[in-house]
Scaffold this active site. Structure first.
Site, PDB file in Angstrom:
ATOM      1  N   ARG A   9      67.197 -11.383   3.231  1.00  0.00           N
ATOM      2  CA  ARG A   9      65.728 -11.323   3.262  1.00  0.00           C
ATOM      3  C   ARG A   9      65.251 -10.775   1.923  1.00  0.00           C
ATOM      4  O   ARG A   9      65.574  -9.631   1.584  1.00  0.00           O
ATOM      5  CB  ARG A   9      65.302 -10.414   4.419  1.00  0.00           C
ATOM      6  CG  ARG A   9      63.807 -10.203   4.558  1.00  0.00           C
ATOM      7  CD  ARG A   9      63.507  -9.230   5.689  1.00  0.00           C
ATOM      8  NE  ARG A   9      62.081  -9.003   5.840  1.00  0.00           N
ATOM      9  CZ  ARG A   9      61.387  -8.143   5.087  1.00  0.00           C
ATOM     10  NH1 ARG A   9      61.976  -7.426   4.168  1.00  0.00           N
ATOM     11  NH2 ARG A   9      60.078  -8.000   5.290  1.00  0.00           N
TER      12      ARG A   9
ATOM     13  N   LYS B 124      64.657  -2.343  -2.536  1.00  0.00           N
ATOM     14  CA  LYS B 124      64.679  -1.063  -1.823  1.00  0.00           C
ATOM     15  C   LYS B 124      65.068   0.100  -2.718  1.00  0.00           C
ATOM     16  O   LYS B 124      65.703  -0.067  -3.755  1.00  0.00           O
ATOM     17  CB  LYS B 124      65.558  -1.178  -0.575  1.00  0.00           C
ATOM     18  CG  LYS B 124      64.818  -2.015   0.484  1.00  0.00           C
ATOM     19  CD  LYS B 124      65.480  -2.096   1.811  1.00  0.00           C
ATOM     20  CE  LYS B 124      64.564  -2.936   2.750  1.00  0.00           C
ATOM     21  NZ  LYS B 124      65.205  -3.272   4.007  1.00  0.00           N
TER      22      LYS B 124
HETATM   23  N1  PMM Z   1      62.990  -4.472   5.588  1.00  0.00           N
HETATM   24  C1  PMM Z   1      61.655  -4.317   5.498  1.00  0.00           C
HETATM   25  C2  PMM Z   1      60.815  -4.976   6.400  1.00  0.00           C
HETATM   26  N2  PMM Z   1      61.303  -5.808   7.334  1.00  0.00           N
HETATM   27  N3  PMM Z   1      63.142  -6.862   8.353  1.00  0.00           N
HETATM   28  C3  PMM Z   1      64.467  -7.031   8.446  1.00  0.00           C
HETATM   29  N4  PMM Z   1      64.969  -7.877   9.381  1.00  0.00           N
HETATM   30  N5  PMM Z   1      65.341  -6.389   7.624  1.00  0.00           N
HETATM   31  C4  PMM Z   1      64.917  -5.526   6.669  1.00  0.00           C
HETATM   32  O1  PMM Z   1      65.765  -4.957   5.957  1.00  0.00           O
HETATM   33  C5  PMM Z   1      63.511  -5.307   6.539  1.00  0.00           C
HETATM   34  C6  PMM Z   1      62.643  -6.004   7.420  1.00  0.00           C
HETATM   35  C7  PMM Z   1      61.120  -3.433   4.410  1.00  0.00           C
HETATM   36  O2  PMM Z   1      59.860  -3.710   4.004  1.00  0.00           O
HETATM   37  P1  PMM Z   1      59.340  -4.765   2.844  1.00  0.00           P
HETATM   38  O3  PMM Z   1      59.094  -6.070   3.485  1.00  0.00           O
HETATM   39  O4  PMM Z   1      58.072  -4.139   2.400  1.00  0.00           O
HETATM   40  O5  PMM Z   1      60.365  -4.823   1.789  1.00  0.00           O
END
Ligand code: PMM
Length: 269
Positions: free
Chosen positions: A250, A208
Protein backbone atom coordinates in the site's frame (compact mmCIF):
# COMPACT_ATOMS: atom_id res chain seq x y z
CA UNK A 1 2.46 -10.22 -9.53
CA UNK A 2 2.39 -8.04 -6.44
CA UNK A 3 -0.69 -5.85 -6.31
CA UNK A 4 -0.14 -2.14 -5.66
CA UNK A 5 -2.70 -0.41 -3.49
CA UNK A 6 -2.64 3.32 -4.29
CA UNK A 7 -3.52 5.59 -1.38
CA UNK A 8 -6.28 8.15 -1.93
CA UNK A 9 -6.60 10.10 1.31
CA UNK A 10 -9.61 12.41 1.43
CA UNK A 11 -8.71 14.08 4.71
CA UNK A 12 -7.70 17.61 5.68
CA UNK A 13 -5.14 16.37 8.20
CA UNK A 14 -3.26 13.43 6.65
CA UNK A 15 0.41 13.81 7.52
CA UNK A 16 1.43 12.77 4.08
CA UNK A 17 -0.54 14.78 1.53
CA UNK A 18 -1.36 17.82 3.64
CA UNK A 19 -5.05 17.56 2.80
CA UNK A 20 -4.46 18.51 -0.80
CA UNK A 21 -7.11 16.05 -1.91
CA UNK A 22 -9.86 17.20 0.40
CA UNK A 23 -11.86 18.32 -2.55
CA UNK A 24 -13.60 15.30 -4.08
CA UNK A 25 -12.78 16.30 -7.65
CA UNK A 26 -9.10 16.47 -6.82
CA UNK A 27 -9.22 13.15 -5.01
CA UNK A 28 -10.89 11.52 -8.01
CA UNK A 29 -8.29 12.98 -10.33
CA UNK A 30 -5.53 11.81 -8.00
CA UNK A 31 -7.02 8.32 -7.83
CA UNK A 32 -7.30 8.06 -11.62
CA UNK A 33 -3.66 9.10 -11.89
CA UNK A 34 -2.66 6.30 -9.51
CA UNK A 35 -4.84 3.87 -11.44
CA UNK A 36 -3.15 4.82 -14.73
CA UNK A 37 0.25 4.54 -13.02
CA UNK A 38 -0.42 0.89 -12.25
CA UNK A 39 -2.36 0.65 -9.01
CA UNK A 40 -4.47 -2.52 -8.92
CA UNK A 41 -6.59 -1.23 -6.05
CA UNK A 42 -7.37 2.32 -4.92
CA UNK A 43 -7.63 2.63 -1.15
CA UNK A 44 -9.93 5.54 -0.30
CA UNK A 45 -9.89 6.87 3.26
CA UNK A 46 -11.56 9.80 5.00
CA UNK A 47 -10.12 9.54 8.51
CA UNK A 48 -6.42 9.91 9.24
CA UNK A 49 -4.94 7.18 11.41
CA UNK A 50 -1.60 8.89 11.94
CA UNK A 51 -0.32 8.93 15.54
CA UNK A 52 -2.22 11.50 17.59
CA UNK A 53 -4.98 12.00 15.03
CA UNK A 54 -8.47 12.79 16.29
CA UNK A 55 -11.44 10.60 15.39
CA UNK A 56 -13.78 11.79 12.65
CA UNK A 57 -17.57 11.54 12.79
CA UNK A 58 -18.69 8.71 10.47
CA UNK A 59 -21.14 11.07 8.74
CA UNK A 60 -18.29 13.44 7.88
CA UNK A 61 -16.12 10.52 6.82
CA UNK A 62 -18.87 9.29 4.49
CA UNK A 63 -19.38 12.75 2.98
CA UNK A 64 -15.71 12.72 2.11
CA UNK A 65 -15.29 9.23 0.71
CA UNK A 66 -18.59 8.17 -0.89
CA UNK A 67 -18.53 10.53 -3.89
CA UNK A 68 -14.91 9.60 -4.54
CA UNK A 69 -15.63 5.87 -4.32
CA UNK A 70 -18.66 6.06 -6.64
CA UNK A 71 -16.77 8.06 -9.24
CA UNK A 72 -13.66 5.86 -9.21
CA UNK A 73 -15.71 2.66 -9.25
CA UNK A 74 -17.68 4.02 -12.22
CA UNK A 75 -14.35 4.43 -14.06
CA UNK A 76 -13.72 0.71 -13.55
CA UNK A 77 -11.20 0.93 -10.70
CA UNK A 78 -11.19 -1.65 -7.92
CA UNK A 79 -11.77 0.21 -4.67
CA UNK A 80 -11.09 -0.49 -1.06
CA UNK A 81 -12.37 1.74 1.72
CA UNK A 82 -9.99 2.54 4.57
CA UNK A 83 -12.25 2.90 7.61
CA UNK A 84 -12.69 1.93 11.24
CA UNK A 85 -16.46 2.40 11.09
CA UNK A 86 -19.00 -0.29 10.17
CA UNK A 87 -21.50 2.25 8.84
CA UNK A 88 -18.90 3.71 6.49
CA UNK A 89 -17.81 0.25 5.38
CA UNK A 90 -21.37 -0.72 4.44
CA UNK A 91 -22.08 2.59 2.68
CA UNK A 92 -18.82 2.32 0.78
CA UNK A 93 -19.58 -1.19 -0.44
CA UNK A 94 -22.99 0.03 -1.59
CA UNK A 95 -21.18 2.83 -3.46
CA UNK A 96 -18.95 0.31 -5.22
CA UNK A 97 -16.04 -0.61 -2.92
CA UNK A 98 -14.98 -4.27 -3.14
CA UNK A 99 -12.71 -4.40 -0.09
CA UNK A 100 -13.07 -3.06 3.47
CA UNK A 101 -9.68 -2.06 4.86
CA UNK A 102 -9.91 -1.90 8.66
CA UNK A 103 -6.57 -1.18 10.33
CA UNK A 104 -8.12 -2.12 13.68
CA UNK A 105 -9.03 -5.64 12.58
CA UNK A 106 -12.54 -5.20 13.93
CA UNK A 107 -11.48 -3.87 17.34
CA UNK A 108 -12.47 -0.22 16.83
CA UNK A 109 -16.15 -0.86 16.04
CA UNK A 110 -17.86 -3.98 17.33
CA UNK A 111 -20.34 -3.80 14.45
CA UNK A 112 -17.61 -4.03 11.84
CA UNK A 113 -17.17 -7.81 11.52
CA UNK A 114 -20.89 -8.69 11.33
CA UNK A 115 -21.46 -5.76 8.97
CA UNK A 116 -18.70 -6.94 6.61
CA UNK A 117 -19.97 -10.50 6.87
CA UNK A 118 -23.29 -9.31 5.43
CA UNK A 119 -21.57 -7.91 2.33
CA UNK A 120 -19.62 -9.78 -0.33
CA UNK A 121 -16.56 -7.56 0.13
CA UNK A 122 -13.12 -8.82 1.03
CA UNK A 123 -11.77 -7.71 4.40
CA UNK A 124 -8.26 -6.41 5.08
CA UNK A 125 -7.67 -7.10 8.76
CA UNK A 126 -4.91 -5.01 10.31
CA UNK A 127 -2.85 -5.61 13.44
CA UNK A 128 -3.77 -2.96 16.00
CA UNK A 129 -3.58 -2.43 19.72
CA UNK A 130 -5.60 0.73 20.22
CA UNK A 131 -6.56 4.07 18.71
CA UNK A 132 -4.11 6.52 17.16
CA UNK A 133 -4.33 8.89 20.10
CA UNK A 134 -2.42 6.49 22.36
CA UNK A 135 -1.11 3.81 20.04
CA UNK A 136 2.41 3.85 21.48
CA UNK A 137 1.14 2.99 24.95
CA UNK A 138 0.90 -0.67 23.89
CA UNK A 139 4.00 -0.84 21.75
CA UNK A 140 6.18 -3.27 23.67
CA UNK A 141 7.02 -6.66 22.22
CA UNK A 142 9.44 -9.48 22.96
CA UNK A 143 9.18 -11.29 19.62
CA UNK A 144 7.35 -8.80 17.47
CA UNK A 145 6.63 -10.80 14.30
CA UNK A 146 5.48 -13.82 16.28
CA UNK A 147 3.22 -11.75 18.54
CA UNK A 148 1.76 -9.86 15.59
CA UNK A 149 1.10 -13.14 13.77
CA UNK A 150 -0.56 -14.57 16.89
CA UNK A 151 -2.82 -11.55 17.31
CA UNK A 152 -3.69 -11.61 13.60
CA UNK A 153 -4.65 -15.26 13.97
CA UNK A 154 -7.00 -14.25 16.79
CA UNK A 155 -8.43 -11.60 14.47
CA UNK A 156 -9.09 -14.21 11.81
CA UNK A 157 -10.88 -16.26 14.46
CA UNK A 158 -13.11 -13.32 15.41
CA UNK A 159 -13.82 -12.54 11.76
CA UNK A 160 -14.63 -16.15 10.95
CA UNK A 161 -16.92 -16.39 14.00
CA UNK A 162 -18.77 -13.32 12.70
CA UNK A 163 -19.30 -15.04 9.35
CA UNK A 164 -16.45 -13.75 7.16
CA UNK A 165 -15.07 -16.71 5.19
CA UNK A 166 -11.27 -17.05 5.56
CA UNK A 167 -10.84 -16.75 1.78
CA UNK A 168 -12.15 -13.17 2.02
CA UNK A 169 -9.56 -12.15 4.60
CA UNK A 170 -6.34 -10.25 3.82
CA UNK A 171 -3.88 -9.82 6.71
CA UNK A 172 -1.84 -6.69 7.36
CA UNK A 173 0.85 -6.46 10.07
CA UNK A 174 -0.05 -2.80 10.63
CA UNK A 175 3.36 -1.22 10.19
CA UNK A 176 3.53 1.86 12.44
CA UNK A 177 0.40 0.90 14.39
CA UNK A 178 1.37 0.34 18.05
CA UNK A 179 4.92 -0.30 16.84
CA UNK A 180 7.73 2.08 17.56
CA UNK A 181 10.92 2.41 15.52
CA UNK A 182 12.84 -0.83 15.14
CA UNK A 183 9.84 -2.99 16.03
CA UNK A 184 8.65 -2.30 12.50
CA UNK A 185 11.87 -3.77 11.09
CA UNK A 186 11.48 -6.78 13.40
CA UNK A 187 8.00 -7.38 11.99
CA UNK A 188 9.12 -7.00 8.37
CA UNK A 189 12.10 -9.27 8.95
CA UNK A 190 9.71 -11.89 10.33
CA UNK A 191 7.05 -11.46 7.65
CA UNK A 192 7.13 -15.22 6.98
CA UNK A 193 5.43 -15.74 10.36
CA UNK A 194 2.48 -13.80 8.92
CA UNK A 195 2.47 -15.24 5.38
CA UNK A 196 2.54 -18.69 7.04
CA UNK A 197 -1.01 -18.04 8.28
CA UNK A 198 -2.07 -18.76 4.70
CA UNK A 199 -3.88 -15.54 3.83
CA UNK A 200 -3.05 -12.84 1.33
CA UNK A 201 -0.74 -10.38 3.09
CA UNK A 202 -0.79 -6.61 2.58
CA UNK A 203 2.12 -4.45 3.77
CA UNK A 204 1.96 -0.66 4.17
CA UNK A 205 5.23 1.13 4.87
CA UNK A 206 4.57 4.22 2.78
CA UNK A 207 6.20 7.41 4.10
CA UNK A 208 6.06 6.09 7.64
CA UNK A 209 8.05 7.48 10.51
CA UNK A 210 10.28 4.43 10.96
CA UNK A 211 11.59 4.97 7.41
CA UNK A 212 12.41 8.59 8.17
CA UNK A 213 14.18 7.42 11.34
CA UNK A 214 16.28 5.06 9.23
CA UNK A 215 17.19 7.75 6.69
CA UNK A 216 18.22 10.37 9.24
CA UNK A 217 21.93 11.07 8.91
CA UNK A 218 22.30 13.12 12.08
CA UNK A 219 21.35 12.51 15.69
CA UNK A 220 18.85 15.36 15.35
CA UNK A 221 15.46 13.69 15.70
CA UNK A 222 13.86 16.84 14.25
CA UNK A 223 15.72 16.55 10.94
CA UNK A 224 13.04 16.61 8.23
CA UNK A 225 13.14 13.76 5.74
CA UNK A 226 11.51 14.82 2.48
CA UNK A 227 8.54 13.05 0.94
CA UNK A 228 10.76 12.15 -2.04
CA UNK A 229 13.23 10.35 0.20
CA UNK A 230 10.43 8.56 2.04
CA UNK A 231 8.94 7.48 -1.31
CA UNK A 232 12.25 6.03 -2.45
CA UNK A 233 12.60 4.14 0.84
CA UNK A 234 9.00 2.95 0.42
CA UNK A 235 9.72 1.60 -3.06
CA UNK A 236 12.63 -0.40 -1.61
CA UNK A 237 10.67 -1.80 1.35
CA UNK A 238 7.77 -2.61 -0.98
CA UNK A 239 10.04 -4.60 -3.32
CA UNK A 240 11.53 -6.42 -0.33
CA UNK A 241 8.06 -7.12 1.06
CA UNK A 242 7.04 -8.57 -2.30
CA UNK A 243 10.11 -10.79 -2.23
CA UNK A 244 9.20 -11.88 1.31
CA UNK A 245 5.82 -13.08 0.05
CA UNK A 246 3.52 -10.07 0.39
CA UNK A 247 0.54 -10.26 -1.95
CA UNK A 248 0.15 -6.47 -2.02
CA UNK A 249 1.80 -3.23 -0.91
CA UNK A 250 0.00 0.00 0.00
CA UNK A 251 1.77 3.15 -1.22
CA UNK A 252 1.36 6.83 -2.02
CA UNK A 253 3.84 6.89 -4.94
CA UNK A 254 2.55 4.14 -7.21
CA UNK A 255 4.95 4.84 -10.09
CA UNK A 256 8.10 4.50 -7.95
CA UNK A 257 6.90 1.26 -6.39
CA UNK A 258 5.81 -0.12 -9.77
CA UNK A 259 9.37 0.45 -11.03
CA UNK A 260 10.93 -1.10 -7.93
CA UNK A 261 8.70 -4.18 -8.27
CA UNK A 262 9.56 -4.49 -11.98
CA UNK A 263 13.29 -4.42 -11.20
CA UNK A 264 12.92 -7.00 -8.42
CA UNK A 265 10.89 -9.22 -10.74
CA UNK A 266 13.56 -8.99 -13.45
CA UNK A 267 16.20 -10.09 -10.92
CA UNK A 268 14.13 -13.12 -10.05
CA UNK A 269 13.64 -13.97 -13.73
N1 PMM B 1 -1.52 2.69 7.09
C1 PMM B 1 -2.19 3.85 7.14
C2 PMM B 1 -3.55 3.90 6.82
N2 PMM B 1 -4.21 2.80 6.41
N3 PMM B 1 -4.20 0.51 5.88
C3 PMM B 1 -3.54 -0.66 5.82
N4 PMM B 1 -4.20 -1.77 5.40
N5 PMM B 1 -2.23 -0.77 6.16
C4 PMM B 1 -1.51 0.29 6.59
O1 PMM B 1 -0.32 0.12 6.90
C5 PMM B 1 -2.17 1.55 6.69
C6 PMM B 1 -3.54 1.62 6.32
C7 PMM B 1 -1.43 5.08 7.54
O2 PMM B 1 -1.93 6.25 7.08
P1 PMM B 1 -1.63 7.03 5.65
O3 PMM B 1 -2.62 6.56 4.66
O4 PMM B 1 -1.86 8.45 6.01
O5 PMM B 1 -0.24 6.74 5.26
Amino acid sequence: MTVIWGIVNVTPDSFSDGGRFLDAAQAIEHGLGLWRAGAGILDVGGESTRPGADRVDPAVEQERVLPVISALAAEGATISVDTLNASTAVAAVTAGARIVNDVSGGLADEQMLPAVADTDADYALGHWRGPSADMYANASYRRAAREVAGELREGVGRAAAAGIAPSRIILDPGIGFAKAGDTNWDVLRGLDEITALGHRVLVGTSRKRFLADTLRTTADAQEEISIERRDLATAVTSALAARAGAWAVRVHDVAATRDALAVARAWEG
